[in-house]
Design an enzyme around this catalytic site. Sequence first.
Site, PDB file in Angstrom:
ATOM      1  N   GLY A  38      18.542  42.798  56.869  1.00  0.00           N
ATOM      2  CA  GLY A  38      17.539  42.199  57.732  1.00  0.00           C
ATOM      3  C   GLY A  38      16.349  43.106  57.992  1.00  0.00           C
ATOM      4  O   GLY A  38      16.227  44.193  57.404  1.00  0.00           O
ATOM      5  N   ARG A  47      15.639  45.065  60.473  1.00  0.00           N
ATOM      6  CA  ARG A  47      15.991  46.420  60.895  1.00  0.00           C
ATOM      7  C   ARG A  47      16.386  47.268  59.695  1.00  0.00           C
ATOM      8  O   ARG A  47      16.018  48.442  59.612  1.00  0.00           O
ATOM      9  CB  ARG A  47      17.141  46.400  61.913  1.00  0.00           C
ATOM     10  CG  ARG A  47      17.449  47.781  62.500  1.00  0.00           C
ATOM     11  CD  ARG A  47      18.631  47.750  63.471  1.00  0.00           C
ATOM     12  NE  ARG A  47      18.739  48.987  64.228  1.00  0.00           N
ATOM     13  CZ  ARG A  47      19.393  50.075  63.841  1.00  0.00           C
ATOM     14  NH1 ARG A  47      19.999  50.094  62.664  1.00  0.00           N
ATOM     15  NH2 ARG A  47      19.440  51.150  64.604  1.00  0.00           N
ATOM     16  N   CYS A  48      17.113  46.677  58.756  1.00  0.00           N
ATOM     17  CA  CYS A  48      17.552  47.418  57.575  1.00  0.00           C
ATOM     18  C   CYS A  48      16.385  47.946  56.754  1.00  0.00           C
ATOM     19  O   CYS A  48      16.507  48.969  56.074  1.00  0.00           O
ATOM     20  CB  CYS A  48      18.413  46.529  56.677  1.00  0.00           C
ATOM     21  SG  CYS A  48      20.020  46.086  57.363  1.00  0.00           S
ATOM     22  N   MET A  49      15.242  47.261  56.793  1.00  0.00           N
ATOM     23  CA  MET A  49      14.122  47.617  55.934  1.00  0.00           C
ATOM     24  C   MET A  49      13.186  48.637  56.555  1.00  0.00           C
ATOM     25  O   MET A  49      12.191  49.021  55.934  1.00  0.00           O
ATOM     26  CB  MET A  49      13.329  46.351  55.570  1.00  0.00           C
ATOM     27  CG  MET A  49      14.079  45.418  54.638  1.00  0.00           C
ATOM     28  SD  MET A  49      13.086  44.005  54.132  1.00  0.00           S
ATOM     29  CE  MET A  49      13.201  42.963  55.589  1.00  0.00           C
TER      30      MET A  49
END
Length: 404
Positions: free
Chosen positions: A391, A393-395
Amino acid sequence: MNLRINSEFGTLRSVLMHRPGKEIDRLTPYNKDFLLFEDVPYLEALQKEHDTFSNLIKESTGAQVYQLRELLIRVLYDKDILLRLMRESLNRSGLAHMAEDILERYSTAECAGILTAGLKIHELKRKIPKLNPGELLDYAFAIPPCPNLYFQRDPMALTPGGIIFSSMKMEGRQREADLLRTVFENHPNFKDHVNKLYPVNGHDSPPSIEGGDVIILSHEAVAIGNSERTDEKAIYHTAKALLAEGSVKRVYEVHLPQKRQYMHLDTVFTILDENLVLTYPDALNAVLQTSLYTLKENNGEKVTIKREVLKESLLTVLAREIPHLEVLHTADGNPDYSMREQWFDGANVFAIGPRRVISYNRNIHTNRALRNMGVEVLEIPSSELSRGLGGPRCMTMPLSRARV
């Protein structure tokens, strides 16, 4: 730049991202599993969605968005660093002896592309026609690509006490962590501000830990997921370094099932404000155990910590660390929509300020629930970005936030 962060939701000042590139085009239905990817995205559309994301961050916060490629090129002008990285990247194919020949024939910018997008034997033969690749076929990788590199949260983590440089669980992703560590320890904008917490000096093969498992709970506490990708020994060493540094008083070890859907702690919950947490309820209930690390002794020469297994739920721990806690479930708890939207990382939104988040537009029920809680939700297109099963946040890797 301080390179320390004391919350998950303070107004964003700067962030590190990586615009997807040729490494995505290396994916095929036949090699995607080997390259730790679960689909074959359409690169041009993926780049457009990623550009929309990074532009939205700049427009909505005024934050500086650093692009990894630009930082990497600046560091690689040091030929000793470039030679070391190239040799290490060629080790797997047995072609490390070709590193100097490659550096003679490729520009620094081309080398940065090779280190992220990989290099095939037939591409190398264009520059070195007399190349002897041994038993490697023309379409074999001399250097494998890093298609997961646009998930910048995993290769490192900033905490109140300094930086955790990840030791990636999967060998195919370790070069991502090596690239980020090289950038931050050598780039003139960052090198004087790095307080390394992990790995411990002298540990040549450190236990694995990944940035998606690190969440700042409060001014005094950090949670680290004991997950499919983060080992207990790494948590112990990180907790010891954090507690000895003195910025936090408690480090929680959150035991997750060793399953793909609970890969990192930030798939279980994210913190959006002083008192608001977004979670996928099935994941929160799946937590097996929570342990607490605290400082026992620190006399300057010797540091000892103690570990206590807590006989209480993770929700109870969160409520103690986050006063007046409010918990919002993905899709407002609707089991069908919650399951569907969690597949596209409904709980993995990116907080750009208190009760301000960026979320995938496809997670309509979660976004509606967030707005009903008074959260400003900025949406980004996600048809291709979501194919990597990570998502917003992951990026993103926040480098600076306003202190709260």
